[in-house]
Design a protein around this motif. Sequence first.
Motif, PDB file in Angstrom:
ATOM      1  N   TYR A 214       0.838  -1.208   0.000  1.00 16.53           N
ATOM      2  CA  TYR A 214       0.000   0.000   0.000  1.00 16.53           C
ATOM      3  C   TYR A 214       0.869   1.253   0.000  1.00 16.53           C
ATOM      4  N   SER A 243      -9.633  -8.197  -5.710  1.00 17.21           N
ATOM      5  CA  SER A 243     -10.364  -7.043  -5.199  1.00 17.21           C
ATOM      6  C   SER A 243      -9.547  -6.268  -4.166  1.00 17.21           C
ATOM      7  N   THR A 244      -8.715  -6.964  -3.383  1.00 18.50           N
ATOM      8  CA  THR A 244      -7.818  -6.272  -2.454  1.00 18.50           C
ATOM      9  C   THR A 244      -6.810  -5.424  -3.213  1.00 18.50           C
ATOM     10  N   ALA A 246      -7.222  -4.188  -6.161  1.00 14.93           N
ATOM     11  CA  ALA A 246      -7.960  -3.069  -6.753  1.00 14.93           C
ATOM     12  C   ALA A 246      -8.163  -1.957  -5.740  1.00 14.93           C
ATOM     13  N   TYR A 247      -8.439  -2.327  -4.489  1.00 15.79           N
ATOM     14  CA  TYR A 247      -8.661  -1.319  -3.461  1.00 15.79           C
ATOM     15  C   TYR A 247      -7.366  -0.552  -3.169  1.00 15.79           C
ATOM     16  N   VAL A 248      -6.269  -1.283  -3.056  1.00 17.38           N
ATOM     17  CA  VAL A 248      -4.964  -0.643  -2.826  1.00 17.38           C
ATOM     18  C   VAL A 248      -4.657   0.363  -3.928  1.00 17.38           C
ATOM     19  N   GLY A 250      -6.858   1.693  -6.200  1.00 17.10           N
ATOM     20  CA  GLY A 250      -7.877   2.735  -6.296  1.00 17.10           C
ATOM     21  C   GLY A 250      -7.734   3.800  -5.225  1.00 17.10           C
ATOM     22  N   ALA A 251      -7.394   3.387  -3.999  1.00 14.18           N
ATOM     23  CA  ALA A 251      -7.249   4.339  -2.907  1.00 14.18           C
ATOM     24  C   ALA A 251      -6.096   5.301  -3.158  1.00 14.18           C
ATOM     25  N   LYS A 254      -6.913   7.815  -6.397  1.00 14.44           N
ATOM     26  CA  LYS A 254      -8.194   8.525  -6.375  1.00 14.44           C
ATOM     27  C   LYS A 254      -8.089   9.942  -6.926  1.00 14.44           C
ATOM     28  N   TRP A 284      -5.146   0.459 -13.144  1.00 16.36           N
ATOM     29  CA  TRP A 284      -5.770   1.781 -13.172  1.00 16.36           C
ATOM     30  C   TRP A 284      -5.540   2.390 -14.537  1.00 16.36           C
TER      31      TRP A 284
END
Length: 287
Positions: A214, A243-244, A246-248, A250-251, A254, A284
């Motif tokens: 992260y 999905s984890t 993707a979250y890392v 995307g966050a 942003k 991304w």
Amino acid sequence: MRYTKDWKDYELLDCSGGERLERWGNVILIRPDPQVIWNTPKTHPMWQKADARYVRSSQGGGHWEYRKELPESWKINYKDLTFKISPTGFKHTGLFPEQAVNWDMMREKIAGAGRNIRVLNLFAYTGGASLAAAAAGASVCHVDAAKGMVHWARENAELSGLSERPMRWIVDDCAKFVEREIRRGSFYDAIILDPPSYGRGPGGEVWKLEDQIYDLVGLCAGVLTENPLFVLLNSYTTGLSASTMAYVLGANMKKFGGSVSAEEIGLPVTASGMALPCGSSAIWTAE
């Protein structure tokens, strides 16, 4: 799952009992794979005729057992790219063929950008993604902590006829290199991150993916131009889902807008008609 059907020189013939049966050009290898948890019958005839098999040791590591003498290295092609293949002491061959689906994606993005694209490839290994980006017209900075892997990547660039393209070859700890690039005001339009699950930098720095990915992605966001094209994040760690990832991603991305997608990537298996999962990729893009 995303995978390419365009390989001609590589084929995953079968997989069972914790092993892969693979064709690398004209060479047949058997290698361990922890994802292969099924014990389907090994009916493919090449299981008994493989040229070499990697056998794990109970003390850790392992070794190759050869059925016949093989050359130290040989070449295979993916489309217009050429790679040197050589069995290593750690079961690897110098190439992750499942990544070809990502090479195709980035080539399409770079070729369609309509502008000069600078690509930063971190944990770049033997350069599959670097070559794909360079072949599409990008200038590439290739960074890996292992001097031998960077040398291998340069060999692949020469084999692919890309040695005259604008490519920098850097042996360094990836995070420290990015920090210096930020201080130097050196920015990139696209970043590829292909980190190992666990590793050590040239100075003995410990890397553990779950603990550090992260923050690393956040650091990399600081070396992007104001109008980035894409960021690709790969994971071979089974504990990190698509999905984890993707979250890392995307966050950390942003502020740039855009969108994130994430899926498993894999390889089609000739014997079964199914596909072997080989990790996850989160992407991304500006669109």
